[in-house]
Design a protein around this motif. Sequence first.
Motif, PDB file in Angstrom:
ATOM      1  N   GLN A  48       0.824  -0.880   0.334  1.00  0.00           N
ATOM      2  CA  GLN A  48      -0.239  -0.270   0.095  1.00  0.00           C
ATOM      3  C   GLN A  48       0.493   1.122   0.330  1.00  0.00           C
ATOM      4  N   LEU A  49       2.060   1.035   0.755  1.00  0.00           N
ATOM      5  CA  LEU A  49       2.911   2.128   0.765  1.00  0.00           C
ATOM      6  C   LEU A  49       3.557   2.693  -0.845  1.00  0.00           C
ATOM      7  N   ALA A  50       3.530   1.465  -1.504  1.00  0.00           N
ATOM      8  CA  ALA A  50       4.338   1.034  -2.460  1.00  0.00           C
ATOM      9  C   ALA A  50       3.397   2.072  -3.653  1.00  0.00           C
ATOM     10  N   GLU A  51       1.972   1.913  -3.784  1.00  0.00           N
ATOM     11  CA  GLU A  51       0.802   2.161  -4.291  1.00  0.00           C
ATOM     12  C   GLU A  51       1.181   4.101  -4.104  1.00  0.00           C
ATOM     13  N   LYS A  52       1.563   3.995  -3.078  1.00  0.00           N
ATOM     14  CA  LYS A  52       1.302   5.676  -2.831  1.00  0.00           C
ATOM     15  C   LYS A  52       2.487   6.699  -3.201  1.00  0.00           C
ATOM     16  N   ASN A  53       3.764   6.008  -2.446  1.00  0.00           N
ATOM     17  CA  ASN A  53       5.512   5.983  -2.779  1.00  0.00           C
ATOM     18  C   ASN A  53       5.830   6.411  -3.692  1.00  0.00           C
ATOM     19  N   SER A  54       5.668   5.660  -4.325  1.00  0.00           N
ATOM     20  CA  SER A  54       5.891   5.258  -5.626  1.00  0.00           C
ATOM     21  C   SER A  54       5.947   5.699  -7.252  1.00  0.00           C
ATOM     22  N   MET A 109       9.964  -0.433   7.706  1.00  0.00           N
ATOM     23  CA  MET A 109       8.421  -0.324   8.048  1.00  0.00           C
ATOM     24  C   MET A 109       8.657   1.843   7.204  1.00  0.00           C
ATOM     25  N   ALA A 110       9.221   1.762   8.563  1.00  0.00           N
ATOM     26  CA  ALA A 110       9.072   3.306   9.283  1.00  0.00           C
ATOM     27  C   ALA A 110      10.474   3.650   7.957  1.00  0.00           C
ATOM     28  N   LYS A 111      11.328   3.122   6.972  1.00  0.00           N
ATOM     29  CA  LYS A 111      12.040   3.788   6.154  1.00  0.00           C
ATOM     30  C   LYS A 111      11.175   4.202   5.052  1.00  0.00           C
ATOM     31  N   LEU A 112      10.490   2.858   4.864  1.00  0.00           N
ATOM     32  CA  LEU A 112       9.522   3.520   3.610  1.00  0.00           C
ATOM     33  C   LEU A 112       8.815   4.754   3.321  1.00  0.00           C
ATOM     34  N   GLU A 113       8.042   4.782   4.638  1.00  0.00           N
ATOM     35  CA  GLU A 113       7.035   5.474   5.231  1.00  0.00           C
ATOM     36  C   GLU A 113       7.773   7.059   4.584  1.00  0.00           C
ATOM     37  N   VAL A 114       8.770   7.538   4.935  1.00  0.00           N
ATOM     38  CA  VAL A 114       9.938   8.475   4.474  1.00  0.00           C
ATOM     39  C   VAL A 114       9.950   8.261   3.044  1.00  0.00           C
ATOM     40  N   LEU A 115      10.271   7.048   2.560  1.00  0.00           N
ATOM     41  CA  LEU A 115      11.169   7.277   1.057  1.00  0.00           C
ATOM     42  C   LEU A 115       9.822   7.749  -0.048  1.00  0.00           C
ATOM     43  N   LYS A 116       9.962   8.409  -0.936  1.00  0.00           N
ATOM     44  CA  LYS A 116       9.610   8.233  -1.586  1.00  0.00           C
ATOM     45  C   LYS A 116      10.030   8.646  -3.291  1.00  0.00           C
ATOM     46  N   GLY A 117       9.740   7.863  -4.169  1.00  0.00           N
ATOM     47  CA  GLY A 117      10.255   7.513  -6.238  1.00  0.00           C
ATOM     48  C   GLY A 117      11.094   6.797  -6.096  1.00  0.00           C
ATOM     49  N   SER A 123      14.896   0.766  -2.289  1.00  0.00           N
ATOM     50  CA  SER A 123      14.564  -0.172  -0.626  1.00  0.00           C
ATOM     51  C   SER A 123      13.631  -0.884  -0.494  1.00  0.00           C
ATOM     52  N   TYR A 124      12.433  -0.732  -1.714  1.00  0.00           N
ATOM     53  CA  TYR A 124      11.315  -1.462  -1.534  1.00  0.00           C
ATOM     54  C   TYR A 124      11.321  -3.219  -2.439  1.00  0.00           C
ATOM     55  N   MET A 125      12.102  -3.002  -2.826  1.00  0.00           N
ATOM     56  CA  MET A 125      11.796  -4.222  -4.359  1.00  0.00           C
ATOM     57  C   MET A 125      13.325  -5.090  -3.693  1.00  0.00           C
ATOM     58  N   ALA A 126      14.371  -4.713  -3.196  1.00  0.00           N
ATOM     59  CA  ALA A 126      15.350  -5.302  -2.562  1.00  0.00           C
ATOM     60  C   ALA A 126      15.301  -5.582  -1.688  1.00  0.00           C
ATOM     61  N   GLY A 127      14.130  -5.059  -0.861  1.00  0.00           N
ATOM     62  CA  GLY A 127      13.699  -5.996   0.623  1.00  0.00           C
ATOM     63  C   GLY A 127      12.581  -6.790  -0.084  1.00  0.00           C
ATOM     64  N   GLN A 128      11.492  -6.893  -0.859  1.00  0.00           N
ATOM     65  CA  GLN A 128      11.091  -8.277  -1.082  1.00  0.00           C
ATOM     66  C   GLN A 128      11.590  -9.191  -1.747  1.00  0.00           C
TER      67      GLN A 128
END
Length: 230
Positions: A48-54, A109-117, A123-128
Amino acid sequence: TMPPSGKPAAPAPMKGMAEFKGFMVPTDEKAFLERLHHINQTEILQAQLAEKNSQNPDVKSYAQSMIKMHTDADQKVMTFATTKKLKLAEPKPLDEMERKAMAAAKAEMAKLEVLKGSPFDSSYMAGQVAAHDMAIGKVMAAQHGMNATGELATLITTLTQELPKHRDMAYQTLGKVDDAMGMGGSGMQGGTMDHGDMNHGTTPSGTMGGSTGGSMGGSTGTTGGATKTK
């Protein structure tokens, strides 16, 4: 001491734990289901963060798939728990390693909440990729050491079939993210991960600990040595 094979021996599982190649899960049914539920919920929240921040359509498409797949998976977990009259709660760490893994997952999770673009995408995909490697190892530990029967055995078998597909999707999407950044592929995720008899398709797997899978405790892997080239 080294075993005759010359390879380091996997850590011996603690009492009440199932182990597979260093990955561990609790054999208690409720504790195991709590970790599956936590993984699914974390996957959904991150997607859901990815939908918003990516801003990357490939990442957004992957995230939408994860929301659907992990929502479906979680419904199966919760339905099974209901039939067994089990009330699932937030998993409590069983040892120091699991406590640290849970803390790392919370920090991720806290890091992903503040990252954009693009920084978020990387970060998200490497973590996945890492998280699904970890989750696969945990499910294999459950399959080998829990002696599950009936619906739980079916649930575990389904996960051994579905999670590698998620992992391959993550790896392929990470490669697209790296290509978009001009990095020429996801080199840091290279190497191979041997999960035994599981079918991973053609995508190589890096043996890495992950934020989502870390919530299930046990050991983390090591980064693979090979690199992916275009």
